[in-house]
Write a protein that holds these residues in place. Structure first.
Motif, PDB file in Angstrom:
ATOM      1  N   SER A  88       0.840  -1.135   0.067  1.00 42.46           N
ATOM      2  CA  SER A  88      -0.043  -0.118  -0.163  1.00 42.46           C
ATOM      3  C   SER A  88       0.867   1.293   0.174  1.00 42.46           C
ATOM      4  CB  SER A  88      -0.922   0.094   1.276  1.00 42.46           C
ATOM      5  OG  SER A  88      -0.038   0.309   2.497  1.00 42.46           O
ATOM      6  N   PRO A  89       0.272   2.395  -0.308  1.00 45.54           N
ATOM      7  CA  PRO A  89       1.151   3.665  -0.415  1.00 45.54           C
ATOM      8  C   PRO A  89       1.701   3.767   1.064  1.00 45.54           C
ATOM      9  CG  PRO A  89      -0.902   3.983  -1.634  1.00 45.54           C
ATOM     10  CD  PRO A  89      -1.063   2.630  -0.883  1.00 45.54           C
ATOM     11  N   ASP A  90       0.917   3.666   2.086  1.00 47.92           N
ATOM     12  CA  ASP A  90       1.711   3.961   3.270  1.00 47.92           C
ATOM     13  C   ASP A  90       2.627   2.955   3.827  1.00 47.92           C
ATOM     14  OD1 ASP A  90      -0.284   6.170   3.824  1.00 47.92           O
ATOM     15  OD2 ASP A  90      -1.717   4.744   4.935  1.00 47.92           O
ATOM     16  N   LYS A  91       2.403   1.603   3.668  1.00 43.93           N
ATOM     17  CA  LYS A  91       3.629   0.892   3.808  1.00 43.93           C
ATOM     18  C   LYS A  91       4.633   0.972   2.756  1.00 43.93           C
ATOM     19  CE  LYS A  91       5.340  -3.175   5.347  1.00 43.93           C
ATOM     20  NZ  LYS A  91       4.468  -4.498   5.207  1.00 43.93           N
ATOM     21  N   ASP A  94       6.513   3.842   4.563  1.00 44.65           N
ATOM     22  CA  ASP A  94       7.220   3.728   5.717  1.00 44.65           C
ATOM     23  C   ASP A  94       8.396   2.917   5.288  1.00 44.65           C
ATOM     24  OD1 ASP A  94       5.619   4.719   7.578  1.00 44.65           O
ATOM     25  OD2 ASP A  94       4.199   2.912   7.688  1.00 44.65           O
ATOM     26  N   LEU A  95       8.470   1.845   4.434  1.00 47.08           N
ATOM     27  CA  LEU A  95       9.746   1.240   4.231  1.00 47.08           C
ATOM     28  C   LEU A  95      10.727   2.088   3.628  1.00 47.08           C
ATOM     29  CD1 LEU A  95       8.043  -1.974   2.233  1.00 47.08           C
ATOM     30  CD2 LEU A  95       9.633  -2.108   4.320  1.00 47.08           C
ATOM     31  N   PHE A  96      10.555   3.084   2.700  1.00 48.98           N
ATOM     32  CA  PHE A  96      11.408   4.018   2.012  1.00 48.98           C
ATOM     33  C   PHE A  96      11.919   4.923   3.253  1.00 48.98           C
ATOM     34  CE2 PHE A  96      10.508   1.871  -1.736  1.00 48.98           C
ATOM     35  CZ  PHE A  96      11.373   2.191  -2.747  1.00 48.98           C
ATOM     36  N   ALA A  97      11.191   5.194   4.044  1.00 51.27           N
ATOM     37  CA  ALA A  97      11.506   6.393   4.881  1.00 51.27           C
ATOM     38  C   ALA A  97      12.639   5.568   6.093  1.00 51.27           C
ATOM     39  CB  ALA A  97      10.411   6.790   6.004  1.00 51.27           C
ATOM     40  N   VAL A  98      12.356   4.345   6.454  1.00 51.49           N
ATOM     41  CA  VAL A  98      13.311   3.589   7.039  1.00 51.49           C
ATOM     42  C   VAL A  98      14.657   3.084   6.192  1.00 51.49           C
ATOM     43  CG1 VAL A  98      13.747   1.381   8.375  1.00 51.49           C
ATOM     44  CG2 VAL A  98      11.512   2.394   8.751  1.00 51.49           C
ATOM     45  N   ARG A  99      14.641   3.030   5.006  1.00 51.22           N
ATOM     46  CA  ARG A  99      15.635   2.793   3.989  1.00 51.22           C
ATOM     47  C   ARG A  99      16.624   4.037   4.043  1.00 51.22           C
ATOM     48  NH1 ARG A  99      14.800   1.819  -1.887  1.00 51.22           N
ATOM     49  NH2 ARG A  99      17.072   1.750  -1.683  1.00 51.22           N
ATOM     50  N   CYS A 219      10.857   6.444  -4.479  1.00 53.66           N
ATOM     51  CA  CYS A 219       9.753   6.452  -3.508  1.00 53.66           C
ATOM     52  C   CYS A 219       8.825   7.424  -4.110  1.00 53.66           C
ATOM     53  CB  CYS A 219      10.115   6.673  -2.077  1.00 53.66           C
ATOM     54  SG  CYS A 219       8.491   6.493  -1.153  1.00 53.66           S
ATOM     55  N   LYS A 220       9.256   8.352  -4.637  1.00 56.85           N
ATOM     56  CA  LYS A 220       8.525   9.369  -5.186  1.00 56.85           C
ATOM     57  C   LYS A 220       7.684   8.656  -6.434  1.00 56.85           C
ATOM     58  CE  LYS A 220       7.994  14.230  -6.968  1.00 56.85           C
ATOM     59  NZ  LYS A 220       9.077  15.254  -7.118  1.00 56.85           N
ATOM     60  N   GLN A 229      -5.069  -0.088  -3.496  1.00 55.46           N
ATOM     61  CA  GLN A 229      -4.872  -1.267  -3.051  1.00 55.46           C
ATOM     62  C   GLN A 229      -3.154  -1.687  -3.262  1.00 55.46           C
ATOM     63  OE1 GLN A 229      -7.196  -2.969  -1.741  1.00 55.46           O
ATOM     64  NE2 GLN A 229      -8.393  -1.096  -1.746  1.00 55.46           N
ATOM     65  N   GLY A 230      -2.347  -0.700  -3.625  1.00 58.27           N
ATOM     66  CA  GLY A 230      -0.987  -0.726  -3.603  1.00 58.27           C
ATOM     67  C   GLY A 230      -0.530  -1.170  -5.237  1.00 58.27           C
TER      68      GLY A 230
END
Length: 245
Positions: A88-91, A94-99, A219-220, A229-230
């Motif tokens: 999903s866009p939120d997931k 989150d993943l890319f922010a942690v990256r 990410c962008k 739905q992703g």
């Protein structure tokens, strides 16, 4: 569906390889396939096809898929099949922010320890990546991009960072194929060039800035084509990708 390139080699006396060897072979191949992007969001893992491709029984493949489900790299559907998750866009965010945090830290550490040999190796990998981009060779683009990043991060020599970074790549890696399909934001590896320049100047802060910008740009691009739905490809089956693990 990804194409398995090589079957597991038999032992010199013609006997089947030990069970542990088969399991590790399948696990390495599946992990690399996910991190490189050879498996795609929504793709269902066919136990029969994977086992046939590896030249083994379904059992070690089933065990590996279960491990990858436990690692959040794959998911089990209500029907009992296993597939690559659609993020999903939120997931994804989150993943890319942690990256940005972890890979930025690894890059900074690597830059402070960088030797000429590392810069030469990264330059050679990036040259292969640029050739792949020019030739629109999808698998080479994915493979050399992952190789560039991991060669850089491994130079940080951190036993803590690398397993964390690998866990992130297992989860978002399947989206990388899709990032190649966005015409408004084509790959050009320009950030890699900035990172190499920073390494040559022993500028750890600039190297970190380059990797963060690279991650943020990807990410962008992915978010620009993600639905509620992703991420999902506009066709049912993934490309026939084959690679060396």
């Amino acid at each position: 569906m990804m194409m398995i390139k090589a079957e597991i080699e038999p032992s010199s006396n013609g006997a089947k390889p030990p069970r542990g060897h088969v399991h590790e072979h399948v696990l390495r191949y599946m992990r690399r396939g996910l991190m490189v992007g050879a498996f795609l969001p929504g793709q269902v893992m066919s136990l029969r096809k994977l086992a046939a491709g590896f030249g083994t029984s379904p059992m070690p493949v089933r065990e590996v898929l279960s491990r990858l489900v436990a690692a959040n790299a794959l998911e089990e559907t209500k029907g009992g099949s296993v597939r690559v998750p659609r993020l999903s866009p939120d997931k994804l965010s989150d993943l890319f922010a942690v990256r940005e945090v972890l890979e930025g830290m690894a890059t900074e550490l690597a830059a402070k320890k960088a030797q000429p040999g590392l810069i030469e190796e990264l330059t050679a990998i990036n040259k292969e990546l640029l050739t792949a981009i020019e030739e629109r060779h999808i698998l080479n683009c994915l493979s050399f991009n992952q190789q560039f990043h991991f060669t850089l991060y491994e130079a940080a020599a951190s036993e803590v960072l690398m397993p964390l970074i690998e866990s992130l790549w297992l989860q978002f890696g399947p989206t990388m194929y899709m990032s190649l399909l966005i015409p408004s934001m084509p790959w050009n590896a320009s950030d890699h060039g900035e990172i190499l320049a920073a390494l040559k100047e022993n500028n750890a802060a600039a190297a970190k800035k380059g990797i963060v910008h690279d991650i943020r740009t990807t990410c962008k691009a992915l978010l620009s084509v993600a639905g509620p739905q992703g991420l999902e490809l506009p066709f049912t089956h993934g490309p026939e990708l084959q690679f060396d693990y």
